[in-house]
Motif scaffolding. Structure first.
Motif, PDB file in Angstrom:
ATOM      1  N   ASN A 109     -11.760  10.853   1.087  1.00 45.43           N
ATOM      2  CA  ASN A 109     -11.702  10.536  -0.337  1.00 45.43           C
ATOM      3  C   ASN A 109     -10.784   9.354  -0.652  1.00 45.43           C
ATOM      4  O   ASN A 109     -10.587   9.025  -1.821  1.00 45.43           O
ATOM      5  N   LYS A 110     -10.237   8.743   0.386  1.00 42.49           N
ATOM      6  CA  LYS A 110      -9.366   7.587   0.178  1.00 42.49           C
ATOM      7  C   LYS A 110     -10.202   6.304   0.046  1.00 42.49           C
ATOM      8  O   LYS A 110     -11.227   6.135   0.717  1.00 42.49           O
ATOM      9  N   LYS A 111      -9.720   5.416  -0.785  1.00 41.32           N
ATOM     10  CA  LYS A 111     -10.415   4.133  -0.969  1.00 41.32           C
ATOM     11  C   LYS A 111     -10.318   3.283   0.281  1.00 41.32           C
ATOM     12  O   LYS A 111     -11.265   2.563   0.646  1.00 41.32           O
ATOM     13  N   PHE A 133      -9.434  12.489   5.071  1.00 39.91           N
ATOM     14  CA  PHE A 133      -9.316  11.044   4.832  1.00 39.91           C
ATOM     15  C   PHE A 133     -10.446  10.500   3.953  1.00 39.91           C
ATOM     16  O   PHE A 133     -10.342   9.386   3.428  1.00 39.91           O
ATOM     17  N   LYS A 164      -1.800   5.438  -4.063  1.00 42.04           N
ATOM     18  CA  LYS A 164      -2.337   6.753  -3.705  1.00 42.04           C
ATOM     19  C   LYS A 164      -3.774   6.688  -3.198  1.00 42.04           C
ATOM     20  O   LYS A 164      -4.273   7.655  -2.601  1.00 42.04           O
ATOM     21  N   GLU A 165      -4.444   5.565  -3.434  1.00 43.13           N
ATOM     22  CA  GLU A 165      -5.831   5.421  -2.983  1.00 43.13           C
ATOM     23  C   GLU A 165      -5.916   4.917  -1.537  1.00 43.13           C
ATOM     24  O   GLU A 165      -6.994   4.879  -0.957  1.00 43.13           O
ATOM     25  N   VAL A 166      -4.773   4.532  -0.991  1.00 42.67           N
ATOM     26  CA  VAL A 166      -4.722   4.010   0.380  1.00 42.67           C
ATOM     27  C   VAL A 166      -3.929   4.986   1.244  1.00 42.67           C
ATOM     28  O   VAL A 166      -2.857   5.453   0.852  1.00 42.67           O
ATOM     29  N   LEU A 167      -4.455   5.256   2.422  1.00 40.20           N
ATOM     30  CA  LEU A 167      -3.778   6.139   3.373  1.00 40.20           C
ATOM     31  C   LEU A 167      -3.378   5.347   4.603  1.00 40.20           C
ATOM     32  O   LEU A 167      -4.216   4.683   5.222  1.00 40.20           O
ATOM     33  N   SER A 176       0.805  -1.223   0.000  1.00 40.54           N
ATOM     34  CA  SER A 176       0.000   0.000   0.000  1.00 40.54           C
ATOM     35  C   SER A 176       0.838   1.273   0.000  1.00 40.54           C
ATOM     36  O   SER A 176       0.305   2.372  -0.198  1.00 40.54           O
ATOM     37  N   ILE A 230      -8.265   3.195   4.419  1.00 35.65           N
ATOM     38  CA  ILE A 230      -7.425   3.803   5.438  1.00 35.65           C
ATOM     39  C   ILE A 230      -6.904   2.695   6.343  1.00 35.65           C
ATOM     40  O   ILE A 230      -7.690   1.894   6.865  1.00 35.65           O
TER      41      ILE A 230
END
Length: 279
Positions: free
Chosen positions: A230-232, A228, A169-172, A165, A234
């Motif tokens: 807009n992340k796919k 947070f 960029k879609e994962v925080l 991950s 977390i």
């Protein structure tokens, strides 16, 4: 009629109003402090009728190389039944610090697919401050429950998942440790553990979403977690999987459900050879 829970956090007033409900079980989720390599509990009282949920001895995989490793679903189910958890039980988790280790237990039940579980905001200190009934530490035994797991694997992440991950960029990846530990300017509490953080992760110390042991208001939490949303996905991490669950609780309060906890957290990451570390 069975009482259903539609929020992850309850107040001392709410618990006191429902304390005698037969369906309800209060779990003391306190992690004892360590003194001379021995676990020592400094708290001598508990909420009236509470059942001790032993995170360290009974609800962690003690064969694991890392602390607080979550149990297998099958073992968790058996041990939850043993302490009296039923399918229709309302589980209220608290700890003697405030809101510290109780979210870890709340998250465990979430991982096992059990929804009727809440955290007592402010824990035992808030309960005592309100003058509600306490008792000396006693073993309150319950009849065996019929609790069944509906395992939710997406809520649990392993080292390989986190590594994959880093560049996504879609994962925080969000670290609950202090700024000093995250930046490597403060030593880790575990001897010989490297300092720093997982590359691309961001820092949100768990104390930043609390006020004096209670969770901040929903309005305050919405502001904190706004970036947070807009992340796919977390992934919350910390030192050993405990305070990451506080961030997961905060996310649940503001209705973010695309979250997971890295169970091994920094202890596993920094102990594993050839993994990248940022300072």
């Amino acid at each position: 009629m069975s009482l259903k829970i539609d929020k992850p956090l309850v107040s001392a007033d709410w618990l006191n109003a429902h304390l005698d409900l037969k369906q309800l079980i209060v779990l003391d989720c306190t992690i004892p402090k360590v003194s001379l390599n021995t676990f020592v509990s400094e708290e001598k009282t508990q909420i009236k009728g509470a059942v001790y949920f032993d995170i360290k001895k009974n609800f962690s995989d003690n064969k694991s190389a890392f602390p607080n490793t979550v149990l297998s679903p099958e073992v968790f189910e058996e041990r939850a039944q043993k302490i009296g958890i039923h399918q229709d039980t309302i589980v209220v988790c608290y700890d003697a610090v405030g809101t510290y280790s109780s979210p870890r237990v709340w998250w465990m039940f979430q991982l096992m697919g059990f929804k009727n579980v809440v955290v007592l905001d402010g824990g035992l200190p808030a309960w005592k401050a309100s003058g509600f009934p306490i008792e000396s530490i006693v073993v309150n035994k319950m009849q065996r429950g019929n609790f069944k797991i509906i395992y939710q694997p997406r809520k649990l992440k392993y080292t390989a998942d986190v590594f994959e991950s880093i560049d996504n960029k879609e994962v925080l990846i969000v670290d609950a440790r202090s700024n000093g530990r995250f930046n490597g300017t403060a030593p880790e509490p575990r001897k010989d553990l490297k300092s720093g953080h997982i590359p691309s992760s961001v820092n949100l110390p768990f104390i930043d979403i609390q006020n004096n042991g209670k969770m901040k208001t929903e309005t305050e939490l919405i502001t904190i977690f706004n970036s947070f949303k807009n992340k796919k996905e977390i992934i919350f991490t910390c030192g050993s999987g405990v305070t990451a669950a506080i961030l997961a609780l905060g996310a649940a309060i503001v209705k973010l459900d695309n979250v997971a906890v890295y169970d091994g957290s920094w202890t596993e990451w920094a102990s594993t050879k050839h993994l990248p570390i940022s300072l």
